[in-house]
Motif scaffolding. Structure first.
Motif, PDB file in Angstrom:
ATOM      1  N   TRP A 117       0.951  -1.226  -0.188  1.00  0.00           N
ATOM      2  CA  TRP A 117       0.034   0.003  -0.053  1.00  0.00           C
ATOM      3  C   TRP A 117       0.755   1.141   0.032  1.00  0.00           C
ATOM      4  O   TRP A 117       0.497   2.206  -0.793  1.00  0.00           O
ATOM      5  N   GLU A 118       1.961   1.361   0.868  1.00  0.00           N
ATOM      6  CA  GLU A 118       2.835   2.501   0.816  1.00  0.00           C
ATOM      7  C   GLU A 118       3.541   2.578  -0.576  1.00  0.00           C
ATOM      8  O   GLU A 118       3.652   3.852  -1.094  1.00  0.00           O
ATOM      9  N   SER A 119       3.985   1.323  -1.097  1.00  0.00           N
ATOM     10  CA  SER A 119       4.531   1.561  -2.444  1.00  0.00           C
ATOM     11  C   SER A 119       3.401   1.998  -3.586  1.00  0.00           C
ATOM     12  O   SER A 119       4.014   3.002  -4.473  1.00  0.00           O
ATOM     13  N   GLN A 120       2.410   1.477  -3.464  1.00  0.00           N
ATOM     14  CA  GLN A 120       1.432   2.120  -4.416  1.00  0.00           C
ATOM     15  C   GLN A 120       1.021   3.569  -4.258  1.00  0.00           C
ATOM     16  O   GLN A 120       0.795   4.359  -5.296  1.00  0.00           O
ATOM     17  N   GLN A 121       1.001   3.845  -3.212  1.00  0.00           N
ATOM     18  CA  GLN A 121       0.670   5.352  -2.785  1.00  0.00           C
ATOM     19  C   GLN A 121       1.739   6.275  -3.547  1.00  0.00           C
ATOM     20  O   GLN A 121       1.537   7.201  -4.144  1.00  0.00           O
ATOM     21  N   ARG A 122       3.098   5.741  -3.359  1.00  0.00           N
ATOM     22  CA  ARG A 122       4.321   6.710  -3.991  1.00  0.00           C
ATOM     23  C   ARG A 122       4.076   6.517  -5.497  1.00  0.00           C
ATOM     24  O   ARG A 122       4.252   7.520  -6.263  1.00  0.00           O
ATOM     25  N   LEU A 123       4.026   5.453  -6.014  1.00  0.00           N
ATOM     26  CA  LEU A 123       3.751   5.076  -7.394  1.00  0.00           C
ATOM     27  C   LEU A 123       2.767   6.156  -8.119  1.00  0.00           C
ATOM     28  O   LEU A 123       2.871   6.718  -9.169  1.00  0.00           O
ATOM     29  N   ALA A 124       1.420   5.995  -7.370  1.00  0.00           N
ATOM     30  CA  ALA A 124       0.582   6.709  -7.882  1.00  0.00           C
ATOM     31  C   ALA A 124       0.727   8.458  -8.005  1.00  0.00           C
ATOM     32  O   ALA A 124      -0.129   9.183  -8.455  1.00  0.00           O
ATOM     33  N   SER A 125       1.609   8.689  -7.010  1.00  0.00           N
ATOM     34  CA  SER A 125       2.027  10.198  -6.973  1.00  0.00           C
ATOM     35  C   SER A 125       2.938  10.812  -7.966  1.00  0.00           C
ATOM     36  O   SER A 125       2.694  11.920  -8.114  1.00  0.00           O
ATOM     37  N   PHE A 126       3.413  10.092  -8.630  1.00  0.00           N
ATOM     38  CA  PHE A 126       4.348  10.711  -9.828  1.00  0.00           C
ATOM     39  C   PHE A 126       3.451  11.280 -10.754  1.00  0.00           C
ATOM     40  O   PHE A 126       2.385  11.098 -11.371  1.00  0.00           O
ATOM     41  N   PRO A 127       3.894  12.623 -11.067  1.00  0.00           N
ATOM     42  CA  PRO A 127       3.264  13.493 -12.032  1.00  0.00           C
ATOM     43  C   PRO A 127       3.117  12.902 -13.387  1.00  0.00           C
ATOM     44  O   PRO A 127       3.984  12.200 -13.831  1.00  0.00           O
ATOM     45  N   GLY A 128       1.803  13.133 -13.891  1.00  0.00           N
ATOM     46  CA  GLY A 128       1.823  12.689 -15.389  1.00  0.00           C
ATOM     47  C   GLY A 128       1.120  11.123 -15.550  1.00  0.00           C
ATOM     48  O   GLY A 128       0.960  10.691 -16.377  1.00  0.00           O
ATOM     49  N   ARG A 129       1.122  10.405 -14.261  1.00  0.00           N
ATOM     50  CA  ARG A 129       0.736   9.165 -14.375  1.00  0.00           C
ATOM     51  C   ARG A 129      -0.960   9.254 -14.249  1.00  0.00           C
ATOM     52  O   ARG A 129      -1.385   9.660 -13.333  1.00  0.00           O
ATOM     53  N   THR A 130      -1.661   8.516 -15.048  1.00  0.00           N
ATOM     54  CA  THR A 130      -3.008   8.376 -15.175  1.00  0.00           C
ATOM     55  C   THR A 130      -3.472   6.920 -15.239  1.00  0.00           C
ATOM     56  O   THR A 130      -4.620   6.541 -14.715  1.00  0.00           O
ATOM     57  N   SER A 131      -2.653   5.877 -15.111  1.00  0.00           N
ATOM     58  CA  SER A 131      -2.756   4.550 -15.102  1.00  0.00           C
ATOM     59  C   SER A 131      -1.692   3.945 -14.889  1.00  0.00           C
ATOM     60  O   SER A 131      -0.680   3.918 -15.445  1.00  0.00           O
ATOM     61  N   ILE A 132      -1.448   3.059 -13.855  1.00  0.00           N
ATOM     62  CA  ILE A 132      -0.540   2.044 -13.516  1.00  0.00           C
ATOM     63  C   ILE A 132      -1.076   0.768 -13.052  1.00  0.00           C
ATOM     64  O   ILE A 132      -1.840   0.490 -12.502  1.00  0.00           O
ATOM     65  N   THR A 133      -0.365  -0.511 -13.764  1.00  0.00           N
ATOM     66  CA  THR A 133      -1.221  -1.684 -13.438  1.00  0.00           C
ATOM     67  C   THR A 133      -0.817  -1.920 -11.921  1.00  0.00           C
ATOM     68  O   THR A 133       0.205  -1.947 -11.575  1.00  0.00           O
ATOM     69  N   GLY A 134      -1.769  -2.430 -11.523  1.00  0.00           N
ATOM     70  CA  GLY A 134      -1.872  -2.825  -9.981  1.00  0.00           C
ATOM     71  C   GLY A 134      -2.156  -1.925  -8.932  1.00  0.00           C
ATOM     72  O   GLY A 134      -2.071  -2.129  -7.711  1.00  0.00           O
ATOM     73  N   ILE A 135      -2.242  -0.591  -9.344  1.00  0.00           N
ATOM     74  CA  ILE A 135      -2.672   0.393  -8.566  1.00  0.00           C
ATOM     75  C   ILE A 135      -4.104   0.749  -8.350  1.00  0.00           C
ATOM     76  O   ILE A 135      -4.843   0.691  -9.213  1.00  0.00           O
ATOM     77  N   PRO A 136      -4.532   0.540  -7.017  1.00  0.00           N
ATOM     78  CA  PRO A 136      -6.042   0.889  -6.929  1.00  0.00           C
ATOM     79  C   PRO A 136      -6.603   2.228  -7.541  1.00  0.00           C
ATOM     80  O   PRO A 136      -5.864   3.182  -7.426  1.00  0.00           O
ATOM     81  N   ASP A 137      -7.545   2.040  -7.971  1.00  0.00           N
ATOM     82  CA  ASP A 137      -8.409   3.133  -8.597  1.00  0.00           C
ATOM     83  C   ASP A 137      -8.605   4.576  -7.759  1.00  0.00           C
ATOM     84  O   ASP A 137      -8.466   5.769  -8.188  1.00  0.00           O
ATOM     85  N   GLU A 138      -8.676   4.088  -6.373  1.00  0.00           N
ATOM     86  CA  GLU A 138      -8.690   5.326  -5.595  1.00  0.00           C
ATOM     87  C   GLU A 138      -7.777   6.218  -5.515  1.00  0.00           C
ATOM     88  O   GLU A 138      -7.675   7.107  -4.748  1.00  0.00           O
TER      89      GLU A 138
END
Length: 253
Positions: A117-138
């Motif tokens: 969960w901590e890793s997913q939050q960091r990955l989803a925070s990168f600017p310009g990312r709109t979709s990342i495999t395995g990252i929860p939609d929320e």
């Protein structure tokens, strides 16, 4: 005024990410909504035999059980983000379910989810990312899910305007400037950990955001952040230039 006197730190700057506590609460809210909808689907309605297919009720029950396990996982994450120890989590599970579980067993069962969960939050925070495999939609679109859960709550109240526990949106908080500066620094560290030469197209917006945040600190009276703002802008410009050169080289090739 200078330094980092917490009494004068500015609040969130426009576009600030939600705090970890807020995102974890949103995850719990979303999983609870999905479990509630799955439970509602189990309620037998209409005349006997209507829409009766062998195994359908059992399948619905299994779906609900899966959603309920997601809620439990999300509840553990929510407890952990507020600092609840594994010993308390184990004691609560034992007291409420009768399952004898130790703190070590609880940590073994859920700690990997906490790390993910901590890793997913960091990955989803990168600017310009709109979709990342395995990252929860929320995490990718928290504003949508906040509105979704709020609407779900409102629909299920007999009187939506009556006083009550409020909405999920009431609980959401965005990072204040000082906290977001640390957050942006962690993003840069993660990029460097994953790449010896981090992608300049990803680094540039992080530095640009740091410059904005440093400006907010300066505006609040913390003059020591003026140098950080200048350095961040210089590094952002350099990263943009490298990204442009890389793009040109790729095009020429």
């Amino acid at each position: 005024m200078s330094g980092t006197d917490s009494t004068s730190w500015p609040g969130p700057v426009d576009g600030a990410p939600y705090t970890e506590q807020s995102l974890t609460a949103l995850r719990l809210a979303r999983t609870a909504v999905e479990a509630a909808d799955a439970a509602a689907g189990l309620i037998p309605t209409g005349p006997p035999g209507r829409n009766r297919f062998p195994g359908l009720g059992l399948s619905d029950a299994l779906t609900f059980m899966s959603r309920a396990r997601d809620v439990l996982d999300a509840a553990v994450l929510a407890e952990r983000v507020y600092g609840t120890g594994w010993d308390v989590i184990a004691e609560t599970i034992t007291a409420d379910t009768g399952e004898q579980i130790t703190a070590d067993e609880a940590e073994k069962r859920w700690s990997h989810l906490e790390t993910e969960w901590e890793s997913q939050q960091r990955l989803a925070s990168f600017p310009g990312r709109t979709s990342i495999t395995g990252i929860p939609d929320e995490l990718l679109d928290p504003d949508y899910w906040i509105q979704h859960v709020d609407a779900w709550l409102t629909r299920r109240r007999e009187d939506p305007d009556a006083p009550g526990p409020g909405l999920v949106s009431d609980r959401m908080r965005r990072m204040e400037v000082f906290a977001e500066l640390a957050h942006q620094s962690r993003l840069r560290d993660q990029l460097r950990a994953g790449n010896l030469a981090p992608t300049p197209a990803l680094l540039a917006p992080i530095y640009e955001r740091e410059a904005e945040l440093a400006d907010a600190m300066v505006a609040a009276g913390h003059d020591t952040y003026r140098e950080l703002a200048a350095k961040a802008r210089t590094r952002a410009a350099e990263a943009r230039a490298r990204a442009a050169r890389t793009g040109k080289d790729d095009h020429d090739a």
